[in-house]
Design an enzyme around this catalytic site. Structure first.
Site, PDB file in Angstrom:
ATOM      1  N   ASP A 298       0.816  -1.213   0.000  1.00  0.00           N
ATOM      2  CA  ASP A 298       0.000   0.000   0.000  1.00  0.00           C
ATOM      3  C   ASP A 298       0.858   1.275   0.000  1.00  0.00           C
ATOM      4  OD1 ASP A 298      -2.435   1.226  -0.110  1.00  0.00           O
ATOM      5  OD2 ASP A 298      -3.007   0.890   1.968  1.00  0.00           O
ATOM      6  N   LYS A 461       2.609   2.123   3.195  1.00  0.00           N
ATOM      7  CA  LYS A 461       1.765   2.351   4.370  1.00  0.00           C
ATOM      8  C   LYS A 461       1.925   1.244   5.413  1.00  0.00           C
ATOM      9  CE  LYS A 461      -2.422   3.599   2.865  1.00  0.00           C
ATOM     10  NZ  LYS A 461      -2.716   4.810   2.274  1.00  0.00           N
TER      11      LYS A 461
END
Ligand code: NAD
Length: 505
Positions: A298, A461
């Protein structure tokens, strides 16, 4: 920039730097720590020959895919455009490698900075050849128009370049993404045989490499967020089991995992830009065998980047975050897909874990497990009118001196893909660079970095690490890690910020 030092050697092909790594080994003696500083010798060998790089994006016709491709072409052909604010020149703002700088030393008492990209030889993003897949057949010019990310005038000027680019048909497993994506799926490889799907994707990669005369190819998933697959050691646990499960078209093999396997089997590194658990243990084993990297998960763009910066600052200042409440609303296709609970759950997970290590590091503020369990809430709402201009509203509540409270309310608005596109470019350029670096510890044989490329964690992320290596989420530590690695490989001194040479000559 040229480094003149007895610890650095360079010939036509390689740059070798000798680095004494200083660390501190801690031993526990009852309730005391015994700290023992130590020095380990490393050699870093960088192949300085820049390859012809091809990139295949999964989800090429999406907002990120079109913005990245169009943005690079705008830079390559120096396309200018007009808006109500005047005439614009293309740039690479938001790219760590292209638009940020690194301090390389001091000249008299002046600090000297150079662009990140100039410290080691890196691929020029304008030289990357792009290709990819999408379950939607729109050419990239129309898809960029649909995305509503870049200014209309720029869309028009890029049309001649982009309309020739059409994504290859892709694999579509409707069960893994939101049902509301069904109407996009008009460019799909037929059938349900997952082994056939794998083989078609492998052939696409091999053809792309050969037709464009490329030295190497990297695959990157920027397609919709999938639900998590139900991970099972018998299905995903080893390379052999994974390939067997693909052969039997097991329902818990996702499309993204098929792409990851195809990449490894074709000798290409694979990067997962979405939160789902694509990189299962079997994929890591395949990558290990093929000598390629996997990285995920991510992209860390706006809200999370800020969160891992603000929480690091608070905890570093001895202030105790007690609650983080994050609201997002967005109206792009990513938001539409995330409006289905199973896909939202994947995103919630990657957004939530991003401060864990920062809190865990400070036992003064968080002496017990219970206190670490702060109120961290994630809300994402799909509001079509917002388009790609995502709104993120975060409230941070922290405990300060004598039971006081400090609350930050942060409002972040921005075109999501204008942040993601330069970041995707960095992931690709750094992954390619790290494929050319080998290291040797204490004069042992040279080896490549670990298969799970956690050096890229600044850009992710929920950074995936090799097993046994703790994940670092704190933004400044992640950035320092990347900057220092590049400096060390170039033979430059790592900066400890004492600035003794400036203070005391
Ligand atoms: P998007 O919906 O605009 O694009 C995704 C594209 O993937 C679509 O064109 C869709 O047709 C295609 N697609 C779906 N399933 C596919 C498959 N099996 N094979 C090939 N193509 C497929 O989304 P986006 O805004 O470009 O974001 C892409 C991904 O990046 C999302 O998962 C998002 O969560 C993630 N992400 C984005 C950001 C950001 O700032 N933009 C940040 C972090 C993560």
């Amino acid at each position: 920039m040229k480094v003149q030092s007895t610890t650095t050697q360079q010939d036509n092909h390689f740059l070798i730097s000798d680095y004494d790594y200083k660390s501190t080994n801690i031993e526990k003696n009852g309730d005391k720590y015994i700290a023992k500083p130590q020095i380990t010798n490393f050699k870093f060998k960088t192949d300085t020959r820049i390859p012809k790089l091809g990139v295949m994006l999964v989800g090429w016709g999406g907002n990120n895919g079109t913005t990245l491709t169009g943005g690079i072409l705008a830079n390559k052909f120096n396309v200018t455009w007009n808006s109500r604010r005047g005439t614009h020149q293309p740039n690479f703002y938001g790219s760590l490698t292209q638009s940020s700088v690194i301090k390389i030393g001091t000249c008299n008492t002046e600090e000297v900075f150079v662009p990140f990209k100039d410290v080691l030889p890196m691929v020029n993003p304008c030289d990357i050849v792009f290709g990819g897949w999408d379950i939607n057949s729109m050419n990239l010019a129309d898809a960029m128009n649909r995305a509503q990310v870049v200014e209309y005038d720029l869309q028009q000027k890029l049309r001649p370049y982009l309309e020739k680019l059409v994504p290859l048909p892709s694999i579509y497993y409707p069960d893994f993404i939101a049902a509301n994506q069904g109407d996009r799926a008009d460019n799909v490889i037929p059938g349900n045989n997952k082994l056939e799907h794998l083989n078609i994707i492998r052939k696409n990669i091999a053809d792309f490499k050969q037709q464009n005369n490329l030295d190497k190819v990297i695959l990157l998933w920027t397609a919709n967020t999938e639900r998590f697959c139900v991970e099972d050691p018998n299905v995903h646990g080893t390379a052999e089991k994974l390939l067997k499960s693909i052969e039997s078209s097991h329902p818990e093999i996702s499309a993204s995992t098929i792409f990851a396997c195809a990449a490894c089997l074709e000798g290409c590194s694979f990067i997962n830009g979405s939160p789902q658990n694509t990189i299962v243990p079997g994929v890591i084993e395949l990558a290990e065998k093929a000598g390629v990297f996997v990285a995920g998960d991510d992209f860390k763009t706006g809200q999370t980047k800020f969160k891992t910066c603000l929480v690091e600052y608070l905890v570093g200042a001895g202030i105790k975050p007690k609650a983080i409440i994050s609201y997002n609303h967005l109206g792009n296709n990513d938001g539409k897909n995330l409006s289905q609970e199973s896909c939202f759950k994947s995103k919630e997970r990657s957004k939530k874990t991003c401060v864990d290590d920062i809190l865990e590091s400070n036992k003064v503020l968080y002496p017990t497990e219970e206190e670490l369990n702060i109120d961290h809430t994630i809300v994402i709402k799909y509001c079509p009118e917002t388009g790609d201009s995502k709104k993120a509203m975060d409230e941070y509540i922290a405990e300060i001196f004598l039971g006081g409270r400090q609350t930050f309310a942060v409002y972040n608005v921005c075109e999501d893909s204008l942040l993601a596109a330069p970041l995707i470019m960095d992931l690709l350029l750094l992954c390619e660079l790290f494929e050319r670096i080998k290291f040797s510890k204490d004069s042992c044989e040279y080896q490549r970095f670990d298969t799970v490329l956690s050096w890229l964690s600044y850009l992710m992320k929920a950074p995936k690490s090799e097993s046994g290596i703790t994940t670092i989420n704190a933004l400044s530590r992640q950035r320092a890690m990347l900057e220092n690695l590049v400096k060390v490989c170039a033979g430059l001194t790592v900066d400890d910020n004492l600035r003794l040479e400036v203070r005391y000559g």
